[in-house]
Design a protein around this motif. Structure first.
Motif, PDB file in Angstrom:
ATOM      1  N   PRO A 169     -10.177 -11.420   4.230  1.00  0.00           N
ATOM      2  CA  PRO A 169     -10.877 -10.721   5.309  1.00  0.00           C
ATOM      3  C   PRO A 169      -9.932  -9.855   6.137  1.00  0.00           C
ATOM      4  O   PRO A 169      -8.744 -10.163   6.268  1.00  0.00           O
ATOM      5  CB  PRO A 169     -11.468 -11.856   6.141  1.00  0.00           C
ATOM      6  N   VAL A 170     -10.475  -8.774   6.677  1.00  0.00           N
ATOM      7  CA  VAL A 170      -9.676  -7.867   7.498  1.00  0.00           C
ATOM      8  C   VAL A 170      -9.237  -8.585   8.774  1.00  0.00           C
ATOM      9  O   VAL A 170     -10.039  -9.243   9.439  1.00  0.00           O
ATOM     10  CB  VAL A 170     -10.471  -6.595   7.849  1.00  0.00           C
ATOM     11  N   ALA A 171      -7.968  -8.469   9.111  1.00  0.00           N
ATOM     12  CA  ALA A 171      -7.446  -9.088  10.328  1.00  0.00           C
ATOM     13  C   ALA A 171      -8.169  -8.529  11.551  1.00  0.00           C
ATOM     14  O   ALA A 171      -8.429  -7.328  11.634  1.00  0.00           O
ATOM     15  CB  ALA A 171      -5.945  -8.835  10.441  1.00  0.00           C
ATOM     16  N   GLY A 172      -8.509  -9.406  12.480  1.00  0.00           N
ATOM     17  CA  GLY A 172      -9.165  -8.978  13.712  1.00  0.00           C
ATOM     18  C   GLY A 172     -10.647  -8.729  13.588  1.00  0.00           C
ATOM     19  O   GLY A 172     -11.286  -8.333  14.569  1.00  0.00           O
ATOM     20  N   ASP A 173     -11.223  -8.964  12.413  1.00  0.00           N
ATOM     21  CA  ASP A 173     -12.648  -8.694  12.216  1.00  0.00           C
ATOM     22  C   ASP A 173     -13.478  -9.791  12.887  1.00  0.00           C
ATOM     23  O   ASP A 173     -13.444 -10.949  12.471  1.00  0.00           O
ATOM     24  CB  ASP A 173     -12.963  -8.647  10.716  1.00  0.00           C
ATOM     25  N   PRO A 174     -14.260  -9.450  13.925  1.00  0.00           N
ATOM     26  CA  PRO A 174     -15.016 -10.468  14.657  1.00  0.00           C
ATOM     27  C   PRO A 174     -16.215 -11.012  13.894  1.00  0.00           C
ATOM     28  O   PRO A 174     -16.702 -12.095  14.201  1.00  0.00           O
ATOM     29  CB  PRO A 174     -15.468  -9.719  15.919  1.00  0.00           C
ATOM     30  N   LEU A 175     -16.696 -10.285  12.892  1.00  0.00           N
ATOM     31  CA  LEU A 175     -17.867 -10.720  12.136  1.00  0.00           C
ATOM     32  C   LEU A 175     -17.504 -11.455  10.847  1.00  0.00           C
ATOM     33  O   LEU A 175     -18.144 -12.441  10.484  1.00  0.00           O
ATOM     34  CB  LEU A 175     -18.757  -9.520  11.784  1.00  0.00           C
ATOM     35  N   LEU A 220     -13.260  12.170  -1.109  1.00  0.00           N
ATOM     36  CA  LEU A 220     -12.221  11.145  -1.005  1.00  0.00           C
ATOM     37  C   LEU A 220     -12.333  10.455   0.347  1.00  0.00           C
ATOM     38  O   LEU A 220     -12.345  11.110   1.390  1.00  0.00           O
ATOM     39  CB  LEU A 220     -10.830  11.783  -1.131  1.00  0.00           C
ATOM     40  N   ARG A 221     -12.431   9.119   0.325  1.00  0.00           N
ATOM     41  CA  ARG A 221     -12.412   8.317   1.556  1.00  0.00           C
ATOM     42  C   ARG A 221     -11.480   7.137   1.315  1.00  0.00           C
ATOM     43  O   ARG A 221     -11.832   6.217   0.595  1.00  0.00           O
ATOM     44  CB  ARG A 221     -13.817   7.834   1.920  1.00  0.00           C
ATOM     45  N   ARG A 222     -10.306   7.216   1.887  1.00  0.00           N
ATOM     46  CA  ARG A 222      -9.304   6.183   1.661  1.00  0.00           C
ATOM     47  C   ARG A 222      -8.910   5.528   2.986  1.00  0.00           C
ATOM     48  O   ARG A 222      -8.634   6.223   3.969  1.00  0.00           O
ATOM     49  CB  ARG A 222      -8.076   6.792   0.974  1.00  0.00           C
ATOM     50  N   TYR A 223      -8.905   4.209   2.994  1.00  0.00           N
ATOM     51  CA  TYR A 223      -8.631   3.431   4.201  1.00  0.00           C
ATOM     52  C   TYR A 223      -7.357   2.624   4.032  1.00  0.00           C
ATOM     53  O   TYR A 223      -6.950   2.307   2.915  1.00  0.00           O
ATOM     54  CB  TYR A 223      -9.773   2.443   4.472  1.00  0.00           C
ATOM     55  N   VAL A 224      -6.757   2.238   5.144  1.00  0.00           N
ATOM     56  CA  VAL A 224      -5.699   1.237   5.138  1.00  0.00           C
ATOM     57  C   VAL A 224      -6.172   0.074   5.992  1.00  0.00           C
ATOM     58  O   VAL A 224      -6.912   0.255   6.965  1.00  0.00           O
ATOM     59  CB  VAL A 224      -4.357   1.786   5.666  1.00  0.00           C
ATOM     60  N   ALA A 225      -5.760  -1.131   5.620  1.00  0.00           N
ATOM     61  CA  ALA A 225      -6.197  -2.319   6.343  1.00  0.00           C
ATOM     62  C   ALA A 225      -5.113  -3.388   6.305  1.00  0.00           C
ATOM     63  O   ALA A 225      -4.383  -3.513   5.322  1.00  0.00           O
ATOM     64  CB  ALA A 225      -7.486  -2.870   5.721  1.00  0.00           C
ATOM     65  N   ILE A 226      -5.020  -4.132   7.389  1.00  0.00           N
ATOM     66  CA  ILE A 226      -4.206  -5.338   7.399  1.00  0.00           C
ATOM     67  C   ILE A 226      -5.174  -6.488   7.168  1.00  0.00           C
ATOM     68  O   ILE A 226      -6.158  -6.640   7.904  1.00  0.00           O
ATOM     69  CB  ILE A 226      -3.462  -5.523   8.736  1.00  0.00           C
ATOM     70  N   VAL A 227      -4.921  -7.279   6.144  1.00  0.00           N
ATOM     71  CA  VAL A 227      -5.859  -8.341   5.778  1.00  0.00           C
ATOM     72  C   VAL A 227      -5.147  -9.697   5.729  1.00  0.00           C
ATOM     73  O   VAL A 227      -3.925  -9.765   5.663  1.00  0.00           O
ATOM     74  CB  VAL A 227      -6.514  -8.054   4.402  1.00  0.00           C
ATOM     75  N   ASP A 244       1.605 -14.254   5.587  1.00  0.00           N
ATOM     76  CA  ASP A 244       0.203 -14.650   5.794  1.00  0.00           C
ATOM     77  C   ASP A 244      -0.773 -13.469   5.764  1.00  0.00           C
ATOM     78  O   ASP A 244      -1.981 -13.676   5.903  1.00  0.00           O
ATOM     79  CB  ASP A 244       0.049 -15.372   7.132  1.00  0.00           C
ATOM     80  N   TYR A 245      -0.242 -12.281   5.604  1.00  0.00           N
ATOM     81  CA  TYR A 245      -1.083 -11.084   5.639  1.00  0.00           C
ATOM     82  C   TYR A 245      -0.668 -10.118   4.537  1.00  0.00           C
ATOM     83  O   TYR A 245       0.300 -10.350   3.810  1.00  0.00           O
ATOM     84  CB  TYR A 245      -0.971 -10.381   7.003  1.00  0.00           C
ATOM     85  N   ALA A 246      -1.390  -9.012   4.444  1.00  0.00           N
ATOM     86  CA  ALA A 246      -1.029  -7.949   3.504  1.00  0.00           C
ATOM     87  C   ALA A 246      -1.530  -6.621   4.050  1.00  0.00           C
ATOM     88  O   ALA A 246      -2.546  -6.558   4.764  1.00  0.00           O
ATOM     89  CB  ALA A 246      -1.634  -8.212   2.127  1.00  0.00           C
ATOM     90  N   LEU A 273     -13.845  -7.508   1.200  1.00  0.00           N
ATOM     91  CA  LEU A 273     -12.566  -8.193   1.356  1.00  0.00           C
ATOM     92  C   LEU A 273     -12.765  -9.656   1.761  1.00  0.00           C
ATOM     93  O   LEU A 273     -12.014 -10.539   1.330  1.00  0.00           O
ATOM     94  CB  LEU A 273     -11.687  -7.451   2.362  1.00  0.00           C
ATOM     95  N   GLN A 274     -13.765  -9.922   2.561  1.00  0.00           N
ATOM     96  CA  GLN A 274     -14.080 -11.318   2.865  1.00  0.00           C
ATOM     97  C   GLN A 274     -14.508 -12.049   1.593  1.00  0.00           C
ATOM     98  O   GLN A 274     -14.114 -13.199   1.361  1.00  0.00           O
ATOM     99  CB  GLN A 274     -15.206 -11.393   3.901  1.00  0.00           C
TER     100      GLN A 274
END
Length: 303
Positions: A245-251, A166-173, A219-221, A239-240
Protein backbone atom coordinates in the motif's frame (compact mmCIF):
# COMPACT_ATOMS: atom_id res chain seq x y z
CA UNK A 1 -39.30 20.56 1.25
CA UNK A 2 -40.37 17.05 2.14
CA UNK A 3 -41.02 16.15 5.78
CA UNK A 4 -39.73 12.73 6.77
CA UNK A 5 -40.78 11.06 10.00
CA UNK A 6 -39.55 7.80 11.44
CA UNK A 7 -39.37 6.06 14.79
CA UNK A 8 -36.14 5.17 16.55
CA UNK A 9 -36.40 1.42 17.08
CA UNK A 10 -32.77 0.48 17.31
CA UNK A 11 -32.36 -2.14 20.08
CA UNK A 12 -29.16 -0.36 21.17
CA UNK A 13 -30.40 2.47 23.36
CA UNK A 14 -28.49 5.76 23.65
CA UNK A 15 -27.74 6.09 19.91
CA UNK A 16 -26.46 9.43 18.55
CA UNK A 17 -29.05 11.42 16.62
CA UNK A 18 -26.83 12.11 13.59
CA UNK A 19 -25.74 8.49 13.32
CA UNK A 20 -29.29 7.15 13.52
CA UNK A 21 -30.49 9.44 10.70
CA UNK A 22 -27.48 8.41 8.63
CA UNK A 23 -28.21 4.72 9.15
CA UNK A 24 -31.85 5.28 8.22
CA UNK A 25 -31.19 7.39 5.10
CA UNK A 26 -27.77 6.46 3.76
CA UNK A 27 -28.28 8.60 0.68
CA UNK A 28 -27.25 11.58 2.83
CA UNK A 29 -23.78 12.17 4.23
CA UNK A 30 -23.09 12.52 7.94
CA UNK A 31 -21.83 16.05 7.29
CA UNK A 32 -25.10 17.04 5.57
CA UNK A 33 -27.19 15.54 8.38
CA UNK A 34 -25.16 17.38 11.00
CA UNK A 35 -25.80 20.66 9.17
CA UNK A 36 -29.55 19.98 9.25
CA UNK A 37 -29.46 19.27 12.97
CA UNK A 38 -27.43 22.39 13.78
CA UNK A 39 -29.76 24.58 11.70
CA UNK A 40 -32.87 23.28 13.49
CA UNK A 41 -34.27 21.05 10.75
CA UNK A 42 -34.60 17.99 13.00
CA UNK A 43 -37.22 17.43 15.71
CA UNK A 44 -37.21 14.71 18.35
CA UNK A 45 -40.69 14.10 19.82
CA UNK A 46 -41.77 17.47 18.43
CA UNK A 47 -38.88 19.39 20.00
CA UNK A 48 -36.12 20.95 17.95
CA UNK A 49 -32.72 19.43 18.73
CA UNK A 50 -29.54 21.19 17.57
CA UNK A 51 -26.89 18.94 19.13
CA UNK A 52 -25.57 16.33 16.68
CA UNK A 53 -24.54 14.03 19.51
CA UNK A 54 -27.97 14.10 21.19
CA UNK A 55 -28.65 10.62 22.62
CA UNK A 56 -31.91 8.96 21.60
CA UNK A 57 -34.20 6.69 23.59
CA UNK A 58 -36.15 3.70 22.37
CA UNK A 59 -39.25 4.62 20.31
CA UNK A 60 -38.30 8.30 19.97
CA UNK A 61 -40.06 10.05 17.07
CA UNK A 62 -37.69 11.84 14.70
CA UNK A 63 -38.80 14.38 12.10
CA UNK A 64 -36.38 15.52 9.43
CA UNK A 65 -36.93 18.37 6.98
CA UNK A 66 -34.06 17.99 4.52
CA UNK A 67 -33.16 20.88 2.29
CA UNK A 68 -32.18 20.29 -1.28
CA UNK A 69 -28.69 21.49 -2.03
CA UNK A 70 -28.43 24.02 -4.87
CA UNK A 71 -27.17 22.55 -8.17
CA UNK A 72 -23.41 22.49 -8.47
CA UNK A 73 -21.84 25.01 -10.79
CA UNK A 74 -18.16 25.86 -11.02
CA UNK A 75 -17.19 29.53 -10.85
CA UNK A 76 -13.94 31.45 -11.02
CA UNK A 77 -11.90 31.84 -7.84
CA UNK A 78 -8.55 33.54 -7.44
CA UNK A 79 -6.58 30.54 -6.19
CA UNK A 80 -2.94 29.58 -6.61
CA UNK A 81 -2.34 27.73 -9.87
CA UNK A 82 0.98 26.34 -11.13
CA UNK A 83 0.88 26.36 -14.92
CA UNK A 84 3.44 24.10 -16.61
CA UNK A 85 2.33 24.67 -20.21
CA UNK A 86 -0.41 26.57 -22.01
CA UNK A 87 -1.50 27.41 -25.53
CA UNK A 88 -4.83 28.10 -27.24
CA UNK A 89 -5.99 24.48 -26.90
CA UNK A 90 -4.49 22.88 -23.83
CA UNK A 91 -3.36 23.70 -20.33
CA UNK A 92 -1.03 21.54 -18.21
CA UNK A 93 -0.99 22.22 -14.48
CA UNK A 94 0.75 20.84 -11.42
CA UNK A 95 -2.04 20.11 -8.92
CA UNK A 96 -0.96 20.50 -5.30
CA UNK A 97 -1.63 17.84 -2.71
CA UNK A 98 -4.85 18.59 -0.84
CA UNK A 99 -6.77 20.19 -3.72
CA UNK A 100 -9.84 18.55 -5.25
CA UNK A 101 -9.96 18.59 -9.07
CA UNK A 102 -13.58 19.70 -9.60
CA UNK A 103 -16.61 20.70 -7.49
CA UNK A 104 -18.67 17.98 -5.82
CA UNK A 105 -21.28 17.77 -3.06
CA UNK A 106 -18.58 17.71 -0.39
CA UNK A 107 -16.32 20.28 -2.11
CA UNK A 108 -18.46 22.93 -3.86
CA UNK A 109 -15.54 25.34 -4.37
CA UNK A 110 -11.80 25.92 -3.77
CA UNK A 111 -11.08 23.29 -6.42
CA UNK A 112 -8.64 23.15 -9.31
CA UNK A 113 -11.47 23.94 -11.74
CA UNK A 114 -12.30 27.12 -9.80
CA UNK A 115 -8.68 28.20 -10.13
CA UNK A 116 -8.57 27.34 -13.85
CA UNK A 117 -11.74 29.34 -14.58
CA UNK A 118 -10.14 32.40 -12.98
CA UNK A 119 -6.96 31.87 -14.98
CA UNK A 120 -8.38 31.29 -18.47
CA UNK A 121 -11.44 30.85 -20.70
CA UNK A 122 -12.71 27.34 -21.40
CA UNK A 123 -14.97 26.41 -24.33
CA UNK A 124 -17.11 23.89 -22.46
CA UNK A 125 -20.81 23.42 -21.74
CA UNK A 126 -20.03 21.37 -18.63
CA UNK A 127 -20.87 23.56 -15.62
CA UNK A 128 -19.12 21.36 -13.06
CA UNK A 129 -16.09 19.82 -14.80
CA UNK A 130 -15.23 22.15 -17.71
CA UNK A 131 -12.08 21.07 -19.52
CA UNK A 132 -11.46 18.08 -17.28
CA UNK A 133 -10.58 14.91 -19.20
CA UNK A 134 -8.91 12.98 -16.37
CA UNK A 135 -8.52 13.37 -12.62
CA UNK A 136 -6.15 12.64 -9.77
CA UNK A 137 -7.20 12.20 -6.15
CA UNK A 138 -7.35 15.10 -3.70
CA UNK A 139 -4.21 14.09 -1.82
CA UNK A 140 -2.32 12.98 -4.92
CA UNK A 141 -0.16 15.71 -6.43
CA UNK A 142 1.07 16.24 -9.96
CA UNK A 143 0.38 16.80 -13.62
CA UNK A 144 -3.04 17.18 -15.15
CA UNK A 145 -3.95 18.08 -18.76
CA UNK A 146 -6.94 20.37 -19.30
CA UNK A 147 -8.86 20.94 -22.54
CA UNK A 148 -9.45 24.61 -23.34
CA UNK A 149 -11.35 23.97 -26.59
CA UNK A 150 -13.86 21.43 -27.89
CA UNK A 151 -11.17 20.17 -30.28
CA UNK A 152 -8.85 19.47 -27.36
CA UNK A 153 -11.62 17.88 -25.28
CA UNK A 154 -12.40 15.37 -28.02
CA UNK A 155 -8.76 14.64 -28.86
CA UNK A 156 -7.47 14.21 -25.31
CA UNK A 157 -10.47 12.09 -24.31
CA UNK A 158 -9.90 9.84 -27.32
CA UNK A 159 -6.20 9.49 -26.49
CA UNK A 160 -7.14 8.33 -22.99
CA UNK A 161 -9.59 5.85 -24.47
CA UNK A 162 -7.02 4.58 -26.98
CA UNK A 163 -4.28 4.46 -24.30
CA UNK A 164 -1.90 6.49 -26.45
CA UNK A 165 -1.01 9.07 -23.80
CA UNK A 166 1.54 8.79 -20.98
CA UNK A 167 0.68 8.97 -17.26
CA UNK A 168 3.54 7.97 -15.02
CA UNK A 169 3.54 8.25 -11.22
CA UNK A 170 6.07 7.84 -8.45
CA UNK A 171 5.09 6.49 -5.05
CA UNK A 172 6.62 5.57 -1.73
CA UNK A 173 5.03 2.29 -0.69
CA UNK A 174 5.19 -0.11 2.23
CA UNK A 175 7.51 -3.14 2.10
CA UNK A 176 10.48 -3.68 -0.27
CA UNK A 177 9.95 -5.68 -3.47
CA UNK A 178 11.55 -8.98 -4.43
CA UNK A 179 10.92 -8.33 -8.14
CA UNK A 180 12.09 -5.31 -10.13
CA UNK A 181 8.98 -4.74 -12.23
CA UNK A 182 5.56 -6.15 -12.92
CA UNK A 183 2.00 -5.63 -14.13
CA UNK A 184 -1.11 -5.66 -11.97
CA UNK A 185 -4.11 -6.74 -14.05
CA UNK A 186 -7.06 -6.85 -11.64
CA UNK A 187 -10.61 -5.47 -12.11
CA UNK A 188 -11.74 -2.67 -9.82
CA UNK A 189 -15.21 -1.73 -8.56
CA UNK A 190 -16.86 -0.01 -5.61
CA UNK A 191 -16.25 -1.86 -2.36
CA UNK A 192 -19.60 -3.36 -1.27
CA UNK A 193 -18.48 -3.09 2.37
CA UNK A 194 -17.43 0.57 2.18
CA UNK A 195 -18.85 2.85 -0.50
CA UNK A 196 -16.06 5.38 -0.02
CA UNK A 197 -13.52 2.84 -1.20
CA UNK A 198 -12.77 0.84 -4.32
CA UNK A 199 -11.63 -2.78 -4.31
CA UNK A 200 -10.44 -5.54 -6.60
CA UNK A 201 -13.66 -7.35 -7.53
CA UNK A 202 -14.47 -10.16 -9.94
CA UNK A 203 -17.23 -8.08 -11.49
CA UNK A 204 -15.27 -4.83 -11.58
CA UNK A 205 -14.01 -2.86 -14.58
CA UNK A 206 -10.75 -3.80 -16.25
CA UNK A 207 -7.76 -2.08 -14.60
CA UNK A 208 -4.09 -2.43 -15.50
CA UNK A 209 -1.13 -0.84 -13.73
CA UNK A 210 2.53 -1.35 -14.66
CA UNK A 211 5.18 -0.77 -12.00
CA UNK A 212 8.96 -0.62 -11.75
CA UNK A 213 11.02 -0.53 -8.55
CA UNK A 214 13.35 2.47 -8.38
CA UNK A 215 14.78 1.87 -4.91
CA UNK A 216 14.20 -0.56 -2.05
CA UNK A 217 14.53 0.38 1.64
CA UNK A 218 14.23 -1.65 4.83
CA UNK A 219 10.47 -1.16 5.23
CA UNK A 220 9.52 0.86 2.17
CA UNK A 221 10.20 1.19 -1.55
CA UNK A 222 10.20 3.94 -4.15
CA UNK A 223 8.41 2.80 -7.30
CA UNK A 224 7.25 4.13 -10.64
CA UNK A 225 3.74 3.30 -11.88
CA UNK A 226 2.32 3.71 -15.36
CA UNK A 227 -1.41 3.62 -15.92
CA UNK A 228 -2.90 1.72 -18.81
CA UNK A 229 -6.44 2.36 -17.56
CA UNK A 230 -7.80 5.08 -15.29
CA UNK A 231 -10.12 3.69 -12.62
CA UNK A 232 -10.91 5.56 -9.41
CA UNK A 233 -8.09 5.09 -6.88
CA UNK A 234 -6.52 2.58 -9.29
CA UNK A 235 -2.87 2.76 -8.20
CA UNK A 236 -3.79 2.88 -4.50
CA UNK A 237 -6.12 -0.13 -4.77
CA UNK A 238 -3.76 -2.18 -6.93
CA UNK A 239 -0.77 -1.60 -4.66
CA UNK A 240 -2.77 -2.54 -1.58
CA UNK A 241 -3.92 -5.65 -3.42
CA UNK A 242 -0.34 -6.88 -3.95
CA UNK A 243 0.70 -6.08 -0.37
CA UNK A 244 2.47 -2.76 -1.00
CA UNK A 245 0.00 0.00 0.00
CA UNK A 246 1.03 3.59 -0.66
CA UNK A 247 2.62 5.20 2.40
CA UNK A 248 0.36 7.73 4.09
CA UNK A 249 -2.78 6.46 2.35
CA UNK A 250 -5.67 7.02 4.81
CA UNK A 251 -8.05 4.67 2.97
CA UNK A 252 -5.92 1.77 1.81
CA UNK A 253 -2.79 1.89 3.94
CA UNK A 254 -1.82 0.99 7.53
CA UNK A 255 -1.89 3.52 10.35
CA UNK A 256 1.79 3.07 11.13
CA UNK A 257 3.24 4.91 8.17
CA UNK A 258 5.25 7.93 7.04
CA UNK A 259 4.04 11.27 8.34
CA UNK A 260 2.62 13.56 5.69
CA UNK A 261 -0.57 15.08 4.30
CA UNK A 262 -2.01 12.02 2.64
CA UNK A 263 -0.66 9.35 0.32
CA UNK A 264 2.86 9.69 -1.06
CA UNK A 265 1.75 9.44 -4.67
CA UNK A 266 2.73 11.95 -7.35
CA UNK A 267 1.81 12.21 -11.05
CA UNK A 268 5.33 13.00 -12.25
CA UNK A 269 5.19 12.56 -16.02
CA UNK A 270 2.46 13.36 -18.55
CA UNK A 271 2.57 12.97 -22.31
CA UNK A 272 0.04 13.38 -25.11
CA UNK A 273 -0.30 14.32 -28.77
CA UNK A 274 -1.23 17.96 -29.28
CA UNK A 275 -4.87 18.13 -30.46
CA UNK A 276 -4.14 20.62 -33.25
CA UNK A 277 -0.58 19.93 -34.39
CA UNK A 278 -0.26 16.23 -33.59
CA UNK A 279 3.12 16.92 -31.98
CA UNK A 280 4.05 14.76 -28.99
CA UNK A 281 4.29 16.83 -25.80
CA UNK A 282 5.81 15.47 -22.60
CA UNK A 283 6.15 17.11 -19.20
CA UNK A 284 7.73 16.22 -15.86
CA UNK A 285 7.54 17.81 -12.40
CA UNK A 286 9.26 16.84 -9.17
CA UNK A 287 7.22 15.60 -6.19
CA UNK A 288 6.21 18.08 -3.46
CA UNK A 289 8.58 19.03 -0.66
CA UNK A 290 7.18 16.59 1.92
CA UNK A 291 7.61 13.69 -0.53
CA UNK A 292 11.23 14.60 -1.24
CA UNK A 293 12.02 15.08 2.45
CA UNK A 294 10.67 11.68 3.44
CA UNK A 295 12.49 10.06 0.54
CA UNK A 296 15.78 11.62 1.67
CA UNK A 297 15.15 10.38 5.21
CA UNK A 298 14.68 6.83 3.93
CA UNK A 299 17.84 7.09 1.86
CA UNK A 300 19.85 8.38 4.84
CA UNK A 301 18.68 5.52 7.05
CA UNK A 302 19.52 3.07 4.27
CA UNK A 303 23.05 4.45 3.97
Amino acid sequence: MKLETFEFKNPDDNQRLDKEIFLYKKIYTRAQIQKWIKSGQVLVNGTRVTKTGFKLKLDDQIQVTPTKAPPLKAFAQNLSLEVIYEDQDVLVVNKPQGMVVHPSAGHPDQTLVNAILYHTQLDSQDEVRPGIVHRIDKDTSGLLMVAKTDLAQESLSQQLKNKTNLRRYVAIVHAPFSEQEGTIDAPIGRDPQNRKQQAVLAGGKSAITHFRVLENFADYALIECQLETGRTHQIRVHLQYIGHPVAGDPLYGPRQTLKGSGQFLHAQQLGFYHPRTGKWLEFEVEPPKIFQEQLRNLQLVQD
